[in-house]
Each structure stands twice: as structure tokens, then as C-alpha cells.
Design an enzyme around this catalytic site. Structure first.
Site, PDB file in Angstrom:
ATOM      1  CB  ILE A  37      -0.949  -0.007   1.215  1.00  0.00           C
ATOM      2  CG1 ILE A  37      -2.018  -1.098   1.049  1.00  0.00           C
ATOM      3  CG2 ILE A  37      -1.613   1.354   1.392  1.00  0.00           C
ATOM      4  CD1 ILE A  37      -2.905  -1.278   2.259  1.00  0.00           C
ATOM      5  NE  ARG A  57      10.942  -1.977  11.003  1.00  0.00           N
ATOM      6  CZ  ARG A  57      10.273  -2.783  11.827  1.00  0.00           C
ATOM      7  NH1 ARG A  57      10.130  -4.063  11.524  1.00  0.00           N
ATOM      8  NH2 ARG A  57       9.739  -2.318  12.943  1.00  0.00           N
ATOM      9  CG  ASP A  83      13.178  -0.103  13.411  1.00  0.00           C
ATOM     10  OD1 ASP A  83      11.962   0.221  13.373  1.00  0.00           O
ATOM     11  OD2 ASP A  83      13.594  -1.069  14.077  1.00  0.00           O
ATOM     12  CG  ASN A 110       1.644   2.445   4.340  1.00  0.00           C
ATOM     13  OD1 ASN A 110       0.547   1.933   4.162  1.00  0.00           O
ATOM     14  ND2 ASN A 110       2.784   1.827   4.022  1.00  0.00           N
ATOM     15  CE1 TYR A 175      -2.454  -4.662  11.653  1.00  0.00           C
ATOM     16  CE2 TYR A 175      -4.686  -5.549  11.515  1.00  0.00           C
ATOM     17  CZ  TYR A 175      -3.646  -4.815  10.966  1.00  0.00           C
ATOM     18  OH  TYR A 175      -3.802  -4.233   9.731  1.00  0.00           O
ATOM     19  CE  LYS A 179      -2.798  -1.167  11.218  1.00  0.00           C
ATOM     20  NZ  LYS A 179      -2.014  -0.147  10.485  1.00  0.00           N
ATOM     21  CB  THR A 210      -0.051  -5.956   0.299  1.00  0.00           C
ATOM     22  OG1 THR A 210      -0.498  -6.442   1.579  1.00  0.00           O
ATOM     23  CG2 THR A 210      -0.932  -4.796  -0.161  1.00  0.00           C
TER      24      THR A 210
END
Length: 278
Positions: A37, A57, A83, A110, A175, A179, A210
Site C-alpha cells: 500500500i 526498513r 527503523d 503507512n 493488532y 489500529k 499485498t
């Protein structure tokens, strides 16, 4: 650089300098910009006229994307491998970025990652890792670039969250929590900056085609014995349209939010998921 003073205001509508390249003169920094993305967003913003800085990274992926953007969009691109989950790691990198491209006027937070585990197996290391990359990195990057946006009284901050930031999913509690936190940060900061020319929004994609999704497919296959096509189909079932989202669909939503004419859109979480979350 476009400021609030240099835009034409008529009948409460802000008209950009060019409809073909509405971000001409802007400098967009995209974290996690080397693939997926982030790469699609960087390309789309470059095609809209912005100068691009890629942060990630993996140097090889950044260099490859830099070349692609320069070839396809004829835009200036600066890439730096850092990083951003490490304290103060961005500070020296940002100095190089600003020297090369000028102050950041568009920030795309992102960078992100997803790791799965049932909650009872979610240890502190996994929890901290998900918080660091999915929300704390956005906090750090925003803190770093916000002073220059305030000085210009213009800016766009886009946080790439997820449908997991608005809903719940099994086996990814850390996660989902991260988010959700990113969406909360978006809403709070949008209110704090509502009397400026800076807008803050989140984009919440569903399952997107992705490398991150490929990792999820391999995980499902390993745990269930499904082949990769069946695993992809299982993920696509979450989308009422019965498909995976293309990175470019997310990128064009981000570009619209960055457009000067989108100045009234702030504090929103735009879902790109085929009707999964309403």
C-alpha cells in the site's frame, strides 16, 4: 508550497493550482513506502505532483520503488532506510529528508505489521511490537513533522489503519488494539488542529492484495492445510463484493484526502473494503 493564503477561496470551495497535478509544490513523506500500500500511495501522490520521500526498513525495496516512481512520474524521490519504531531514529533521517526535499507538508503514516496469536498466547513482546509499528511510529513521525506544518498553516496527515481499527477479528487482538488506537489518535488530533489548515484522517482498508496478505495466506495454509487459493478466497469472503482490495484503490483514496479541495474532510476514517464495515 501551497498555503491557505495561496489557494483561491470562492463559495467555500478551495481550488487547487492544477487539476492534473493538484499536489504540485507539496512534499509527501510515506512510511513503509517500499512495498504494498505504501508503494502504491507514493506512486499516486507523485503522479499528482508531489515530491516524495520514502521511509522504510529495507533499502533494496526503497531503491526499487524510488526508481519506479522517478521513471513513471518524473518526480523527485528521496529514500532513507530507518527503523521508525526506535526512539529518536527518525530525527537524523528527517534532517536529511528536509535538506533534500524541503519541509514535509503531507505525512502518510503507512508503516504497519500484523502478527496473529490467540489472546492467551499473546505475550508482551508481541503486544509491544504491534503497538510500536502500528501506532507509536505514527505518533513519533507526526510529532516530528507537525511543527513545519503549523508554521505553514497547511498540511495533510493520513494514518493508514484497517478495518481492524473499526471492528474486531479473532486471533489478532494486539493488532486490532493498535489500529483502534490509531483511529483514536486521528480523531483527537483532527480536533486539536481544526482551527488550522491541517487535516488529519485515517484510511481503513479491508484485506488488500499485498505482501502482508501473502504472509496471512501462508499462515492460514500452514495451520489449516488449505492451499493458497482457498486461503485467499477465505479472506476475500470478508468483503461483500467477494474480492480483495487493490493497493491502488487505497492509494487513490489517500490522494483524494491530500487534495487541497478536501480541506473540510478531517477526523474521518474512510473504509476501503467493499462494504465490509458500514
Amino acid at each position: 508550497m501551497i498555503s491557505r493564503e495561496s489557494t483561491a477561496i470562492s463559495d467555500s470551495k478551495i481550488t487547487p493550482k492544477s487539476s492534473d497535478r493538484p499536489l504540485e509544490g507539496q512534499h509527501a513523506l510515506v512510511t513503509g513506502g517500499g512495498r504494498g500500500i505504501g508503494a502504491a500511495i507514493a506512486m499516486t501522490l507523485a503522479q499528482s505532483g508531489a515530491a516524495i520521500s520514502l521511509v522504510g526498513r529495507t533499502r533494496a525495496a526503497l531503491d526499487e520503488q524510488k526508481f519506479r516512481i522517478e521513471e513513471a512520474a518524473n518526480a523527485p524521490v528521496f529514500a532513507v532506510d530507518v527503523d521508525i519504531t526506535q526512539d529518536d531514529a527518525l530525527t537524523p533521517a528527517l534532517a536529511d529528508i528536509v535538506e533534500a526535499q524541503g519541509p514535509v507538508s503531507v505525512l502518510i503514516n503507512n508503516a504497519g505489521a500484523a502478527r496473529s496469536a490467540p489472546f492467551h498466547r499473546t505475550d508482551r513482546a508481541l503486544w509491544d511490537d504491534m503497538m510500536a509499528i502500528n501506532v507509536t511510529a505514527a505518533y513519533t513521525c507526526t510529532q516530528a513533522v507537525l511543527p513545519s506544518m503549523r508554521a505553514d498553516d497547511w498540511g495533510r496527515i493520513i494514518n493508514v489503519s484497517s478495518t481492524a481499527g473499526l471492528s474486531g477479528y479473532r486471533y489478532v487482538s494486539a493488532y486490532c488494539a493498535a489500529k483502534h488506537a490509531l483511529v483514536g489518535l486521528t480523531r483527537a488530533l483532527a480536533l486539536e488542529l481544526s482551527d488550522t489548515g491541517i487535516t488529519v484522517n485515517a484510511v481503513c482498508p479491508g484485506f488488500t492484495d499485498t505482501d502482508l496478505l501473502s504472509d496471512a495466506v501462508r499462515n492460514i495454509s500452514a495451520k489449516t492445510g488449505m492451499d493458497s487459493e482457498a486461503a485467499r478466497a477465505e479472506l476475500a469472503r470478508n468483503n461483500p463484493q467477494g474480492r480483495l482490495i487493490a493497493p491502488e484503490e487505497v492509494a487513490h483514496t489517500v490522494a483524494w484526502l491530500c487534495h487541497p479541495i478536501s480541506s473540510a474532510i478531517t477526523g474521518q476514517s474512510i473504509v476501503v473494503a467493499g462494504g465490509e464495515v458500514m
